[in-house]
Scaffold this motif. Structure first.
Motif, PDB file in Angstrom:
ATOM      1  N   SER A 177     104.986 -11.157  84.136  1.00 42.69           N
ATOM      2  CA  SER A 177     104.707 -12.575  83.976  1.00 42.69           C
ATOM      3  C   SER A 177     105.602 -13.367  84.927  1.00 42.69           C
ATOM      4  O   SER A 177     106.796 -13.516  84.670  1.00 42.69           O
ATOM      5  N   PRO A 178     105.043 -13.889  86.023  1.00 40.73           N
ATOM      6  CA  PRO A 178     105.848 -14.699  86.934  1.00 40.73           C
ATOM      7  C   PRO A 178     106.489 -15.893  86.252  1.00 40.73           C
ATOM      8  O   PRO A 178     107.536 -16.372  86.684  1.00 40.73           O
ATOM      9  N   GLU A 183     111.171 -19.307  84.575  1.00 40.84           N
ATOM     10  CA  GLU A 183     112.029 -19.793  83.487  1.00 40.84           C
ATOM     11  C   GLU A 183     113.486 -19.388  83.723  1.00 40.84           C
ATOM     12  O   GLU A 183     114.405 -20.184  83.523  1.00 40.84           O
ATOM     13  N   PHE A 184     113.694 -18.143  84.165  1.00 43.14           N
ATOM     14  CA  PHE A 184     115.050 -17.675  84.457  1.00 43.14           C
ATOM     15  C   PHE A 184     115.645 -18.492  85.612  1.00 43.14           C
ATOM     16  O   PHE A 184     116.825 -18.870  85.578  1.00 43.14           O
ATOM     17  N   VAL A 188     118.812 -20.526  84.483  1.00 44.75           N
ATOM     18  CA  VAL A 188     120.017 -19.764  84.813  1.00 44.75           C
ATOM     19  C   VAL A 188     120.404 -19.936  86.293  1.00 44.75           C
ATOM     20  O   VAL A 188     121.427 -20.542  86.602  1.00 44.75           O
ATOM     21  N   THR A 189     119.575 -19.415  87.183  1.00 47.41           N
ATOM     22  CA  THR A 189     119.938 -19.404  88.606  1.00 47.41           C
ATOM     23  C   THR A 189     120.259 -20.801  89.132  1.00 47.41           C
ATOM     24  O   THR A 189     121.288 -21.003  89.784  1.00 47.41           O
ATOM     25  N   ASP A 232     125.874 -14.302  83.436  1.00 44.76           N
ATOM     26  CA  ASP A 232     125.914 -13.675  82.107  1.00 44.76           C
ATOM     27  C   ASP A 232     126.161 -14.725  81.028  1.00 44.76           C
ATOM     28  O   ASP A 232     125.542 -14.696  79.951  1.00 44.76           O
ATOM     29  N   LYS A 233     127.052 -15.669  81.307  1.00 47.20           N
ATOM     30  CA  LYS A 233     127.346 -16.720  80.335  1.00 47.20           C
ATOM     31  C   LYS A 233     126.146 -17.638  80.138  1.00 47.20           C
ATOM     32  O   LYS A 233     125.815 -18.015  79.003  1.00 47.20           O
ATOM     33  N   LEU A 234     125.489 -17.980  81.231  1.00 44.23           N
ATOM     34  CA  LEU A 234     124.317 -18.852  81.131  1.00 44.23           C
ATOM     35  C   LEU A 234     123.185 -18.182  80.364  1.00 44.23           C
ATOM     36  O   LEU A 234     122.477 -18.832  79.584  1.00 44.23           O
ATOM     37  N   VAL A 235     123.006 -16.884  80.586  1.00 47.89           N
ATOM     38  CA  VAL A 235     121.975 -16.144  79.862  1.00 47.89           C
ATOM     39  C   VAL A 235     122.287 -16.141  78.366  1.00 47.89           C
ATOM     40  O   VAL A 235     121.402 -16.382  77.524  1.00 47.89           O
TER      41      VAL A 235
END
Length: 276
Positions: A177-178, A183-184, A188-189, A232-235
């Motif tokens: 699913s693109p 969403e990531f 996050v990024t 990692d923290k943002l996730v």
């Protein structure tokens, strides 16, 4: 190092329809986003021990100023050297164009600018031979199209930047699913404070039809490790429930085969053309 018209004829059209990422990106792109075309030439330093590199930068800077910077069909350009890659002889020449047709047209403009810069044929040939002497005959060419997941570099700098490239193989089996990747990217990024810039592009012509690359730009090498820690923290903050977090990451991972490669390059500030 130019891409010839003969090479441009071999376009793997099936990739355009099979790449789900490209479809999703086109459907959700904003009015401000317009895909660009990117050529990458992987060259290699000449391994002849007698090669004199003392004036390499001056030679390439002269060519850059007289040709690349004066070619309006070249939107952006840059030169990147090996930092941490499997081959320390690598040097990458990247050029960005507004559309596919400009790739060939820009080469024609380059030839005219070369003749204007060095009108005397003997001097012109001497310069080009000197320029080519720094590199081995071995090189490879790839063409990519940019994707709508990016963070532009906001400020120009006269210092070298670190470019961490992650090249992943797309699964292209219809199970991914693109939207999960988007969403990531958004949650996050794009929120990671260590990034100076971030770009994505997909294969159009070259050796690997599955290839999708992410380019992470940093001020210094140490920022890469801190970037992963912050990710990692943002996730963890975004998906606080562990089961939900694992499910999301698993679903996002279905977009890829799991195979990827990592490279780190360093930019040459004197050989950068940045218009966007």
């Amino acid at each position: 190092m130019k891409t010839t018209a003969k090479l441009l004829a071999f376009v793997l059209v099936f990739v355009l329809s099979a790449n789900a990422f490209s479809q999703e990106s086109n459907q959700q792109q904003t009015q401000q986003f317009k895909p660009v075309y990117i050529t990458m030439t992987m060259a290699h330093w000449n391994d002849d021990p007698e090669t004199d590199y003392s004036d390499w930068l001056a030679t390439e800077k002269e060519y850059f100023d007289k040709v690349i910077n004066k070619n309006d069909l070249i939107m952006d350009a840059g030169v990147y050297t090996h930092y941490f890659t499997p081959d320390n002889s690598e040097i990458v020449f990247v050029t960005v164009y507004e559309n596919w047709g400009d790739i060939e047209k820009a080469n024609e403009v380059n030839q005219k600018l070369i003749q204007e810069a060095w009108p005397d044929e003997k001097k012109r040939q001497a310069f080009l031979q000197k320029q080519n002497s720094y590199y081995s005959p071995q090189h490879s060419d790839e063409i990519y199209q940019s994707m709508n997941y990016y963070i532009p570099i906001k400020e120009k700098t006269d210092k070298p930047l670190i470019y961490y490239v992650r090249s992943s193989d797309l699964a292209m089996n219809g199970q991914g699913s693109p939207g999960k990747f988007r969403e990531f990217h958004e949650k996050v990024t794009s929120k990671n404070s260590k990034l100076k810039g971030y770009y994505t592009h997909r294969h159009l012509w070259g050796a690997n039809s599955r290839e999708m690359s992410e380019v992470f730009v940093f001020e210094k090498l140490a920022d890469i490790e801190e970037f992963f820690d912050e990710n990692d923290k943002l996730v963890a903050e975004t998906w606080k429930d562990e089961a939900e977090r694992e499910t999301f990451m698993k679903e996002m991972g279905k977009n890829f085969t799991g195979k990827h490669a990592d490279y780190v390059y360093r930019s040459i500030p004197e050989l950068q053309k940045q218009n966007q």
